[in-house]
Motif scaffolding. Structure first.
Motif, PDB file in Angstrom:
ATOM      1  N   HIS A 168      -4.050  14.530   8.411  1.00  0.00           N
ATOM      2  CA  HIS A 168      -5.269  13.780   8.720  1.00  0.00           C
ATOM      3  C   HIS A 168      -6.322  14.178   7.698  1.00  0.00           C
ATOM      4  CE1 HIS A 168      -8.583  11.917  10.819  1.00  0.00           C
ATOM      5  NE2 HIS A 168      -9.231  13.060  10.813  1.00  0.00           N
ATOM      6  N   ASN A 170     -10.143  14.350   6.675  1.00  0.00           N
ATOM      7  CA  ASN A 170     -11.501  14.293   7.192  1.00  0.00           C
ATOM      8  C   ASN A 170     -12.469  13.989   6.046  1.00  0.00           C
ATOM      9  OD1 ASN A 170     -10.805  15.120   9.891  1.00  0.00           O
ATOM     10  ND2 ASN A 170     -10.571  17.198   9.104  1.00  0.00           N
ATOM     11  N   PRO A 172     -16.641  12.433   5.482  1.00  0.00           N
ATOM     12  CA  PRO A 172     -17.864  11.969   6.150  1.00  0.00           C
ATOM     13  C   PRO A 172     -18.264  10.572   5.690  1.00  0.00           C
ATOM     14  CG  PRO A 172     -18.429  13.450   4.348  1.00  0.00           C
ATOM     15  CD  PRO A 172     -16.928  13.438   4.433  1.00  0.00           C
ATOM     16  N   THR A 177     -14.551   7.123   4.605  1.00  0.00           N
ATOM     17  CA  THR A 177     -13.461   6.991   5.570  1.00  0.00           C
ATOM     18  C   THR A 177     -12.636   5.752   5.273  1.00  0.00           C
ATOM     19  OG1 THR A 177     -14.742   8.114   7.289  1.00  0.00           O
ATOM     20  CG2 THR A 177     -12.888   6.777   8.016  1.00  0.00           C
ATOM     21  N   GLN A 258      -4.530  19.072   8.880  1.00  0.00           N
ATOM     22  CA  GLN A 258      -5.786  18.419   8.522  1.00  0.00           C
ATOM     23  C   GLN A 258      -6.325  18.972   7.209  1.00  0.00           C
ATOM     24  OE1 GLN A 258      -8.782  17.967  11.523  1.00  0.00           O
ATOM     25  NE2 GLN A 258      -7.303  18.027  13.210  1.00  0.00           N
ATOM     26  N   GLU A 260     -10.034  18.691   4.636  1.00  0.00           N
ATOM     27  CA  GLU A 260     -11.343  18.158   4.256  1.00  0.00           C
ATOM     28  C   GLU A 260     -11.197  17.689   2.814  1.00  0.00           C
ATOM     29  OE1 GLU A 260     -14.025  17.904   6.142  1.00  0.00           O
ATOM     30  OE2 GLU A 260     -13.298  19.031   7.888  1.00  0.00           O
ATOM     31  N   TRP A 261     -11.298  16.368   2.566  1.00  0.00           N
ATOM     32  CA  TRP A 261     -11.033  15.848   1.233  1.00  0.00           C
ATOM     33  C   TRP A 261     -12.298  15.894   0.388  1.00  0.00           C
ATOM     34  CZ3 TRP A 261      -9.080  10.373  -0.458  1.00  0.00           C
ATOM     35  CH2 TRP A 261      -8.215  10.518  -1.558  1.00  0.00           C
ATOM     36  N   SER A 263     -16.627  15.052  -0.050  1.00  0.00           N
ATOM     37  CA  SER A 263     -17.836  14.966   0.773  1.00  0.00           C
ATOM     38  C   SER A 263     -18.760  13.835   0.356  1.00  0.00           C
ATOM     39  CB  SER A 263     -18.599  16.296   0.715  1.00  0.00           C
ATOM     40  OG  SER A 263     -18.971  16.599  -0.625  1.00  0.00           O
ATOM     41  N   GLN A 334      -4.476   7.176  11.460  1.00  0.00           N
ATOM     42  CA  GLN A 334      -5.322   8.253  10.954  1.00  0.00           C
ATOM     43  C   GLN A 334      -6.459   8.616  11.908  1.00  0.00           C
ATOM     44  OE1 GLN A 334      -6.666   7.896   6.931  1.00  0.00           O
ATOM     45  NE2 GLN A 334      -4.675   7.318   6.151  1.00  0.00           N
ATOM     46  N   LYS A 335      -6.462   7.951  13.064  1.00  0.00           N
ATOM     47  CA  LYS A 335      -7.455   8.237  14.095  1.00  0.00           C
ATOM     48  C   LYS A 335      -8.890   7.974  13.616  1.00  0.00           C
ATOM     49  CE  LYS A 335      -4.505  11.650  16.369  1.00  0.00           C
ATOM     50  NZ  LYS A 335      -4.102  10.699  17.410  1.00  0.00           N
ATOM     51  N   SER A 336      -9.091   6.829  12.955  1.00  0.00           N
ATOM     52  CA  SER A 336     -10.423   6.407  12.541  1.00  0.00           C
ATOM     53  C   SER A 336     -10.681   4.996  13.057  1.00  0.00           C
ATOM     54  CB  SER A 336     -10.576   6.456  11.016  1.00  0.00           C
ATOM     55  OG  SER A 336      -9.667   5.582  10.386  1.00  0.00           O
TER      56      SER A 336
END
Length: 385
Positions: A168, A170, A172, A177, A258, A260-261, A263, A334-336
């Protein structure tokens, strides 16, 4: 004449997306999900060496590494290679190693010629690994405690040489997204991950967040030495597997893995600069072809549905429904939010910007900058796989 061209282009676009929708829909439905795969009992688990390449990761390394050290099941070790960090990464790793017996730290101070820093670091870690399985992962990946055990159990039961798990991502903001989902759609169309298990197919896949490979298979395929100058090393590792007649598979793991890609949009453009040109094998012709395909199929329909009438408009309206359906399905995985699909054309433009930014940067600078080092374009191009 123009109306006729638009009519037939609209008809072809609608047919094209029916094919894409069916391919992605049926193919995606065949993919396994990691959280539904049972782990092996501890006594049946092969030993695993988790190998991480880290450079200037002081912000995220402790949290990510903590999740690796909490992995359950069988005999495991974590090897982190500090790749010439000039922040506090090395000190953090040494402090953690003092209290964690499963953690080993390797410090690299010089980069040998003919190597990308990350690839050399992963190779260094593999040289000292004791596990039957090697898990190559990044320094900002966070995993649930049973992620490795489930993946290792699946690889062992299925007789695989290589297993990739999709995490996944993440990011922001709505646009980032949406870009992540659109990137996944394009990546899926390119790699066809549901086909990689078929030994008769040339399709291959690899993701830097989770590349699990048998240690003996890794050595037989030539290790990272075979892809020493590939900035797309994760995908090319998967290609080495298929080229050597070995078995691989791909599973979805957003519930357990997961990352964090990026920002911000500028950070994403800069971050993908290192491998955007490599992804098309440094070929301008493929960059131009990819641009044309994106404009015709993923950007123009959003304009044409308002700029045309009659059957042409209907064709493009149908194509848009297919596009938004593709986005919704991928976003769900992807749960978005599905409704971010309205940003699809902007995200597609951003994808083109990423490719051209990487291409122009590599051509103007005669190479790429990655992890504080310049790598000449001629040497990058020479490492063909």
């Amino acid at each position: 004449m123009l109306h006729s061209i638009l009519f037939w282009l609209g008809a072809f676009t609608a047919i094209f997306f029916v094919g894409v929708f069916v391919e992605l829909g049926i193919g995606g439905s065949r993919l396994r999900r990691l959280h539904q795969i049972p782990p092996l009992p501890d006594e049946e688990m092969p030993s695993v060496s988790i190998i991480v390449a880290a450079r200037n990761e002081e912000r995220a390394i402790e949290h990510a590494l903590g999740s690796l050290l909490r992995q359950r099941g069988g005999e495991m070790e974590v090897i982190v290679v500090d790749d010439r960090s000039d922040d506090s990464t090395g000190a953090i790793l040494d402090r953690m190693a003092d209290v964690e017996p499963r953690l080993r730290v390797v410090h690299v101070t010089d980069l040998p010629k003919g190597w990308l820093g990350k690839n050399h670091a992963l190779w260094m870690g593999a040289q000292s690994a004791r596990g039957e399985l090697l898990l190559f992962t990044d320094a900002d990946i966070v995993m649930a405690p049973d992620a490795v055990a489930r993946a290792a159990g699946y690889l062992s039961r299925e007789g695989l040489d290589h297993l990739t798990v999709a995490p996944h991502v993440n990011m922001p903001g709505r646009l980032l997204t949406a870009f992540g989902v659109v990137f996944t759609i394009f990546f899926s169309l390119y790699t066809r991950p549901w086909r990689v298990r078929d030994p008769r197919s040339k399709q291959h896949v690899g993701i830097g967040a989770f590349n699990l490979v048998r240690a003996d298979s890794y050595r037989r395929m030539g290790t990272h030495q075979a892809i020493a100058m590939r900035p797309d090393d994760d995908v090319k590792l998967g290609k080495l597997v298929k080229k050597n007649g070995m078995l691989q598979d791909f599973v979805l793991g957003p519930e357990l893995v997961q990352v964090e890609w990026y920002s911000s949009i500028p950070e994403a453009v800069r971050g993908l600069r290192k491998n955007g040109f490599a992804g098309v094998d440094y070929r301008i012709s493929l960059v131009m072809l990819a641009t044309a395909v994106h404009v015709v199929f993923f950007i123009w329909p959003f304009i044409a549905v308002f700029a045309t009438r009659g059957w042409t408009q209907a064709f493009y309206g149908f194509a848009l429904l297919m596009i938004l359906g593709l986005y919704a399905g991928c976003a769900r995985a992807q749960k978005s939010a599905w409704w971010h699909g309205i940003l699809f054309p902007i995200a597609s433009v951003l994808f083109i910007v990423v490719i051209w930014n990487a291409t122009i940067y590599a051509l103007v600078n005669r190479g790429i900058e990655w992890r504080g080092t310049h790598y000449p374009l001629d040497e990058l191009r020479a490492n063909r796989i």
